[in-house]
Write a protein that holds these residues in place. Structure first.
Motif, PDB file in Angstrom:
ATOM      1  N   MET A  61     -57.634 -23.276 -48.961  1.00 58.83           N
ATOM      2  CA  MET A  61     -58.775 -22.105 -48.749  1.00 58.83           C
ATOM      3  C   MET A  61     -60.305 -22.440 -49.446  1.00 58.83           C
ATOM      4  SD  MET A  61     -58.886 -19.180 -46.966  1.00 58.83           S
ATOM      5  CE  MET A  61     -60.371 -18.365 -46.980  1.00 58.83           C
ATOM      6  N   LYS A  62     -60.054 -23.010 -50.730  1.00 61.41           N
ATOM      7  CA  LYS A  62     -61.173 -23.410 -51.693  1.00 61.41           C
ATOM      8  C   LYS A  62     -61.932 -24.436 -50.843  1.00 61.41           C
ATOM      9  CE  LYS A  62     -62.182 -25.232 -56.013  1.00 61.41           C
ATOM     10  NZ  LYS A  62     -61.751 -25.512 -57.379  1.00 61.41           N
ATOM     11  N   LYS A  87     -58.329  -9.918 -41.512  1.00 57.87           N
ATOM     12  CA  LYS A  87     -56.841  -9.973 -42.181  1.00 57.87           C
ATOM     13  C   LYS A  87     -56.212 -11.308 -41.929  1.00 57.87           C
ATOM     14  CE  LYS A  87     -56.480  -5.293 -39.671  1.00 57.87           C
ATOM     15  NZ  LYS A  87     -55.839  -4.671 -38.544  1.00 57.87           N
ATOM     16  N   TRP A  88     -56.551 -12.074 -41.126  1.00 57.10           N
ATOM     17  CA  TRP A  88     -56.018 -13.574 -41.054  1.00 57.10           C
ATOM     18  C   TRP A  88     -56.311 -14.318 -42.403  1.00 57.10           C
ATOM     19  CZ3 TRP A  88     -57.543 -18.262 -40.988  1.00 57.10           C
ATOM     20  CH2 TRP A  88     -56.587 -19.256 -40.616  1.00 57.10           C
ATOM     21  N   THR A  89     -57.734 -14.194 -42.747  1.00 61.68           N
ATOM     22  CA  THR A  89     -58.154 -14.862 -43.728  1.00 61.68           C
ATOM     23  C   THR A  89     -57.372 -14.588 -44.892  1.00 61.68           C
ATOM     24  OG1 THR A  89     -60.089 -15.247 -42.623  1.00 61.68           O
ATOM     25  CG2 THR A  89     -60.223 -15.698 -44.893  1.00 61.68           C
ATOM     26  N   LEU A  90     -57.364 -13.159 -45.114  1.00 60.92           N
ATOM     27  CA  LEU A  90     -56.573 -12.870 -46.310  1.00 60.92           C
ATOM     28  C   LEU A  90     -55.257 -13.193 -46.281  1.00 60.92           C
ATOM     29  CD1 LEU A  90     -57.779  -9.003 -46.585  1.00 60.92           C
ATOM     30  CD2 LEU A  90     -58.813 -11.004 -48.095  1.00 60.92           C
ATOM     31  N   ALA A  91     -54.199 -13.139 -45.259  1.00 60.74           N
ATOM     32  CA  ALA A  91     -53.011 -13.617 -45.192  1.00 60.74           C
ATOM     33  C   ALA A  91     -52.860 -15.250 -45.532  1.00 60.74           C
ATOM     34  CB  ALA A  91     -52.586 -12.935 -43.860  1.00 60.74           C
ATOM     35  N   PHE A  92     -53.832 -15.961 -44.914  1.00 62.57           N
ATOM     36  CA  PHE A  92     -53.909 -17.148 -45.038  1.00 62.57           C
ATOM     37  C   PHE A  92     -54.099 -17.629 -46.412  1.00 62.57           C
ATOM     38  CE2 PHE A  92     -56.212 -21.255 -45.163  1.00 62.57           C
ATOM     39  CZ  PHE A  92     -55.431 -22.076 -44.455  1.00 62.57           C
ATOM     40  N   ASN A  93     -55.211 -16.805 -47.136  1.00 57.77           N
ATOM     41  CA  ASN A  93     -55.336 -17.318 -48.640  1.00 57.77           C
ATOM     42  C   ASN A  93     -54.126 -16.974 -49.215  1.00 57.77           C
ATOM     43  OD1 ASN A  93     -57.068 -17.900 -50.863  1.00 57.77           O
ATOM     44  ND2 ASN A  93     -57.051 -15.744 -51.374  1.00 57.77           N
TER      45      ASN A  93
END
Length: 414
Positions: A61-62, A87-93
């Protein structure tokens, strides 16, 4: 015997059709395309147990945030105001941690080995003629730092019982004497195989049609009729279709269709590109350019260069900047290989369905009794096609699955 309708005619959908047909079911495949392009046809053709580390891993993610400023980067997430992407990005992180990796690696290794072995089994049993070679896979490195990182993945592979090792530039050169290389070292995964995707897809489609499976091309599912947690029918742009069981294997389009069933599958379309040349390259072993994340495959009659993960919504627009990045990467590692402008102009793209944790969705949701979901494989769709098809057949037949499917559950939380 049940009548099963499969929505989606890519490698996942056709693999489901194959195993359901072999199990004695009446099968219909519905696909909105001509079934001659997309991710199942433009991928690198790897059968790669070596790729057991999920996309959601520590540091990704970084690094991804840094790469967002570079349109030539291996991973590019196009900034846009979209609630599903957020939503996807938060879950991915949330999934990018070492605990997650340690939990999923043995499972990804198992389903990948199963998929690789099933390709061999299908080829032998059906007499298919597609290219299937066991030559392994090189991870080519231009920096000592990257070589050290890749060596850690060799340790992972060895712990999981796979055959892998670190090799010198001289060893790589001996194995590919006709290629000029610019590397400091490499890792080599002997466990991997490779194919020419178009050949297998054509073999499989021909077999299914000759075996009585109905394939409905250029027919789009526009609605799904549901009552009391059960699908009654699917409505296409041509007619209404009914079955006992339904399989949703529509790749990146699965999330849109799943919303019609009140399912909320977090899924993003990850666009990948491929360029290819018939000019001799001297590259005779599948090789990934570790720093540039470009995959090179010696296919039947040509060399394919594939790469990038561009998350920019559902579209097949060719971003020439991304294509150029692949060509530049190849020239960086193989100075004598020059990709022509005409070859770059003929680049193609495919959309890979990416889940937030890098794991596919396989199985039944509690929200729908006669629906089985099979999507979210990201870069591993080609490797996991047959194993996913086998697991879907076992779910529908209500028999013990070939492996523990807990981590693939469509209702899992992030």
């Amino acid at each position: 015997m049940k009548h099963c309708i499969i929505i989606g005619g890519g490698i996942i959908g056709l693999s489901c059709a194959y195993f359901l047909h072999k199990s004695g079911h009446h099968v219909t495949v519905v696909d909105q395309s001509k079934m001659d392009g997309g991710a199942s046809y433009v991928n690198a053709g790897y059968l790669a147990p070596s790729h057991m580390i999920p996309l959601a891993a520590p540091g990704v993610m970084k690094q991804g945030l840094k790469w967002m400023l570079d349109k030539k980067s291996p991973l590019y997430i196009k900034p846009r105001l979209n609630s599903e992407l957020l939503k996807w990005t938060l879950a991915f992180n949330k999934s990018c941690n070492s605990k997650h990796v340690q939990r999923v690696v043995p499972v990804m290794r198992e389903i990948a080995v199963m998929g690789r072995d099933l390709y061999n089994q299908i080829k032998q049993e059906e007499g298919f003629d597609f290219q299937l070679e066991k030559k392994g896979l090189f991870m080519l490195c231009q920096s000592e730092h990257m070589l050290e990182e890749e060596s850690h993945l060799v340790d992972y592979a060895l712990k999981e019982g796979l055959v892998a090792r670190t090799v010198t530039p001289q060893e790589v050169q001996q194995m590919m004497p006709d290629a000029q290389l610019d590397i400091v070292g490499a890792t080599y995964f002997e466990c991997d195989h490779h194919t020419t995707p178009d050949e297998f897809m054509e073999d499989l489609k021909s077999y299914l049609i000759q075996s009585g499976v109905t394939i409905r091309k250029e027919e789009k599912v526009i609605d799904i009729g549901v009552q009391n947690g059960k699908i009654l029918h699917v409505q296409t742009d041509k007619e209404q279709l009914k079955a006992d069981e339904y399989v949703l294997a529509a790749g990146s389009w699965t999330s849109t269709l799943s919303r019609k069933l009140n399912l909320n599958l977090l899924l993003q379309a990850g666009k990948g590109y491929r360029i290819q040349t018939t000019t001799p390259t001297g590259i005779t072993y599948p090789s990934i350019l570790a720093e540039r994340k470009v995959a090179i495959t010696p296919m039947n009659g040509f060399t394919r260069f594939a790469g990038t993960m561009e998350i920019a919504g559902i579209n097949h627009t060719i971003n020439t900047t991304r294509v150029e990045a692949i060509a530049e990467g190849v020239a960086q590692y193989f100075p004598e290989v020059q990709i022509s402008q005409e070859e770059k102009n003929q680049a193609a793209a495919g959309l890979r369905p990416v889940s937030p944790d890098g794991m596919p969705y396989i199985g039944k949701s509690a929200k729908c009794k006669n629906l089985t979901i099979a999507t979210g494989h990201a870069m591993m769709g080609w490797s996991l096609g047959p194993s996913t098809g086998k697991l879907v057949q076992e779910v529908i037949d209500e028999v013990s699955p070939s492996m523990d499917m807990t981590l693939f559950h469509p209702d899992r939380r992030f």
